[in-house]
Enzyme design. Structure first.
Site, PDB file in Angstrom:
ATOM      1  N   HIS A  13       0.517  -1.185  -0.159  1.00  0.00           N
ATOM      2  CA  HIS A  13       0.076   0.109   0.306  1.00  0.00           C
ATOM      3  C   HIS A  13       0.999   0.747   0.069  1.00  0.00           C
ATOM      4  O   HIS A  13       1.701   1.484   1.270  1.00  0.00           O
ATOM      5  CB  HIS A  13      -0.810   0.330   0.796  1.00  0.00           C
ATOM      6  N   HIS A  15       1.557   5.880  -1.758  1.00  0.00           N
ATOM      7  CA  HIS A  15       1.122   6.434  -2.196  1.00  0.00           C
ATOM      8  C   HIS A  15       3.006   6.875  -3.106  1.00  0.00           C
ATOM      9  O   HIS A  15       3.382   7.696  -2.295  1.00  0.00           O
ATOM     10  CB  HIS A  15       0.711   7.621  -1.910  1.00  0.00           C
ATOM     11  N   LYS A 102      -9.252  -0.520  -5.586  1.00  0.00           N
ATOM     12  CA  LYS A 102      -9.424   0.301  -4.484  1.00  0.00           C
ATOM     13  C   LYS A 102     -10.762   0.913  -4.637  1.00  0.00           C
ATOM     14  O   LYS A 102     -11.743   1.708  -5.237  1.00  0.00           O
ATOM     15  CB  LYS A 102      -8.350   1.666  -4.181  1.00  0.00           C
ATOM     16  N   HIS A 139     -10.726   1.550   2.113  1.00  0.00           N
ATOM     17  CA  HIS A 139     -10.420   2.169   2.975  1.00  0.00           C
ATOM     18  C   HIS A 139     -11.603   2.363   3.726  1.00  0.00           C
ATOM     19  O   HIS A 139     -12.600   2.408   3.647  1.00  0.00           O
ATOM     20  CB  HIS A 139     -10.237   3.352   2.122  1.00  0.00           C
ATOM     21  N   HIS A 177      -4.653  -0.288   5.641  1.00  0.00           N
ATOM     22  CA  HIS A 177      -4.505  -0.033   7.449  1.00  0.00           C
ATOM     23  C   HIS A 177      -5.129   0.455   8.215  1.00  0.00           C
ATOM     24  O   HIS A 177      -5.788   1.068   8.675  1.00  0.00           O
ATOM     25  CB  HIS A 177      -3.585   1.654   6.804  1.00  0.00           C
ATOM     26  N   ASP A 250       1.544   3.033   3.976  1.00  0.00           N
ATOM     27  CA  ASP A 250       0.283   3.865   3.008  1.00  0.00           C
ATOM     28  C   ASP A 250       1.192   4.691   3.486  1.00  0.00           C
ATOM     29  O   ASP A 250       0.986   6.122   3.807  1.00  0.00           O
ATOM     30  CB  ASP A 250      -0.751   3.806   4.461  1.00  0.00           C
TER      31      ASP A 250
HETATM   32  C1  NCD Z   1      -3.572   9.081   2.471  1.00  0.00           C
HETATM   33  C2  NCD Z   1      -3.638   9.986   0.923  1.00  0.00           C
HETATM   34  O1  NCD Z   1      -2.916  11.348   1.525  1.00  0.00           O
HETATM   35  O2  NCD Z   1      -3.390   9.993   0.129  1.00  0.00           O
HETATM   36  N1  NCD Z   1      -3.896   9.818   3.168  1.00  0.00           N
HETATM   37  C3  NCD Z   1      -3.679   8.798   4.342  1.00  0.00           C
HETATM   38  O3  NCD Z   1      -4.310   9.395   5.275  1.00  0.00           O
HETATM   39  N2  NCD Z   1      -3.624   7.368   4.734  1.00  0.00           N
HETATM   40  C4  NCD Z   1      -5.145   8.956   1.855  1.00  0.00           C
HETATM   41  C5  NCD Z   1      -5.391   6.912   2.126  1.00  0.00           C
HETATM   42  O4  NCD Z   1      -4.365   5.873   2.649  1.00  0.00           O
HETATM   43  O5  NCD Z   1      -6.137   6.889   3.532  1.00  0.00           O
HETATM   44 ZN    ZN Z   2      -3.140   5.216   1.720  1.00  0.00          ZN
END
Ligand code: NCD
Ligand code: ZN
Length: 348
Positions: A13, A15, A102, A139, A177, A250
């Site tokens: 996971h 970003h 997702k 999520h 998460h 995450d």
């Molecule tokens: C994530 C993001 O910034 O894209 N933020 C977070 O707090 N985890 C999005 C997510 O996974 O909820």
């Molecule tokens: Zn995330």
């Protein structure tokens, strides 16, 4: 010297964002992990096979320019909206463009305004995914503003997830998460169908940590960290070696101005030090023997992939986390535990 050697982990996971931000953060993830599931919540979400392909090309191109020494495999995902069709999902999965899909409940987190407003609208999509054996990544929070923010995961499990797994008993699900003991219990009870990722930061902080010595925006993420009892339950689950729990950082970078703001964004950036943070937790729980399962074996087994062949070594050696990570557009990102000393270090 104390060191541990494990098969190279994958991050289930991540970003990576796009453009200058991606160029800044990708080398850190590629240095530690071989494969990663790439979240599709860009400003313009990844909703079609073509968009996923183009995004993947941008990632591979960034890798070549900024992290050429690393072998890294991005696994692309589809962002589900009210409009997603079974045909698009099927085309994307069969063509190898989507690895998973997702589900963001609309407005639950960063860049989720195009998310799903009513899960019933996706029944035909879930049927197709169930037939294809395509994993659904969730999520798991309701976004109803009348529900207390600390209860949103639990309410999601009760109201949405329990009915969902009954309706689609063959649908493979990852609850992403997780932050509560109720989620740990739910996953264990439904382990044939459901697994969960656990972040490093949710193993380390609880809700009080966010306010330690004043409000700390770099400890704010969603789902929001919960009470201590939940953190302890997550630590037990992650370090148990149990097949249904695996690593997903995450890591969610935001520019410093977007975090340190009158309305700060949710997301904690751990790509710089993820493996070291997890190793520390496993050491504290006297469970280093289970670290490889959580980091390198359980996730690939769930996704039906082989574990990686190569290894990483973590040494017990102190180092300082950088205070900030520059982005080429002039902004910067503050990593989790910026400027602090860690006990474990991944061998370069
Ligand atoms: C994530 C993001 O910034 O894209 N933020 C977070 O707090 N985890 C999005 C997510 O996974 O909820
Ligand atoms: Zn995330």
């Amino acid at each position: 010297m104390i060191e541990i050697t494990i098969k190279r982990p994958d991050d289930w996971h991540v970003h990576l964002r796009d453009g200058a931000m991606m160029n800044a953060v990708l080398p850190y993830t590629a240095r530690q992990f071989h494969r990663a599931i790439i979240m599709p919540n860009l400003n313009k979400p990844i909703t079609t096979p073509r968009m996923a392909n183009e995004y993947k090309k941008r990632i591979l191109n960034s890798l070549e320019v900024h992290a050429e020494n690393y072998e890294f495999m991005p696994l692309m995902t589809c962002y589900l909206t009210d409009e997603t069709s079974g045909a698009i999902i099927s085309e994307g999965f069969k063509g190898g463009h989507f690895f998973a899909a997702k589900l963001y409940p609309a407005n639950a987190t960063t860049n989720s305004s195009m998310g799903v407003t009513d899960i019933k609208k996706l029944s035909s999509v879930f049927s197709v995914m169930e037939q294809l054996g395509m994993p659904l990544l969730i999520h798991g929070e309701v976004s109803d503003s009348s529900i207390d923010i600390f209860d949103r995961e639990y309410v999601f499990i009760k109201k949405i997830l329990i009915p969902l797994i009954k309706e689609f008993p063959k649908l493979k699900i990852v609850l992403e998460h997780i932050t509560t003991k109720e989620a740990v219990e739910f996953v264990r009870l439904n382990r044939k169908q459901v697994s969960a990722t656990i972040t490093a930061h949710h193993l380390i902080i609880n809700r009080t940590s966010i306010f330690e010595g004043g409000i700390n925006p770099h400890r704010y993420c969603l789902p929001i960290p919960k009470r201590e009892v939940h953190r302890l339950s997550l630590r037990e689950a992650a370090t148990s070696g149990d097949l249904c729990f695996f690593l997903g950082t995450d890591t969610a970078p935001h520019r410093i101005n977007d975090k340190e703001s009158s309305c700060g964004c949710a997301g904690i950036f751990t790509a710089v030090n993820a493996l070291e943070l997890y190793t520390q937790v496993f050491e504290e729980e006297k469970a280093l023997a289970n670290f490889e399962k959580f980091a390198s074996l359980n996730g690939s087994a769930f996704y039906g992939l082989k574990a990686n062949e190569d290894k990483v070594i973590l040494i017990k050696e102190k180092w300082h986390v950088p205070g900030l990570i520059p982005v080429s557009d002039g902004s910067s990102i503050i990593p989790y535990k910026a400027g602090e000393t860690l006990d474990w270090k991944m061998k370069p």
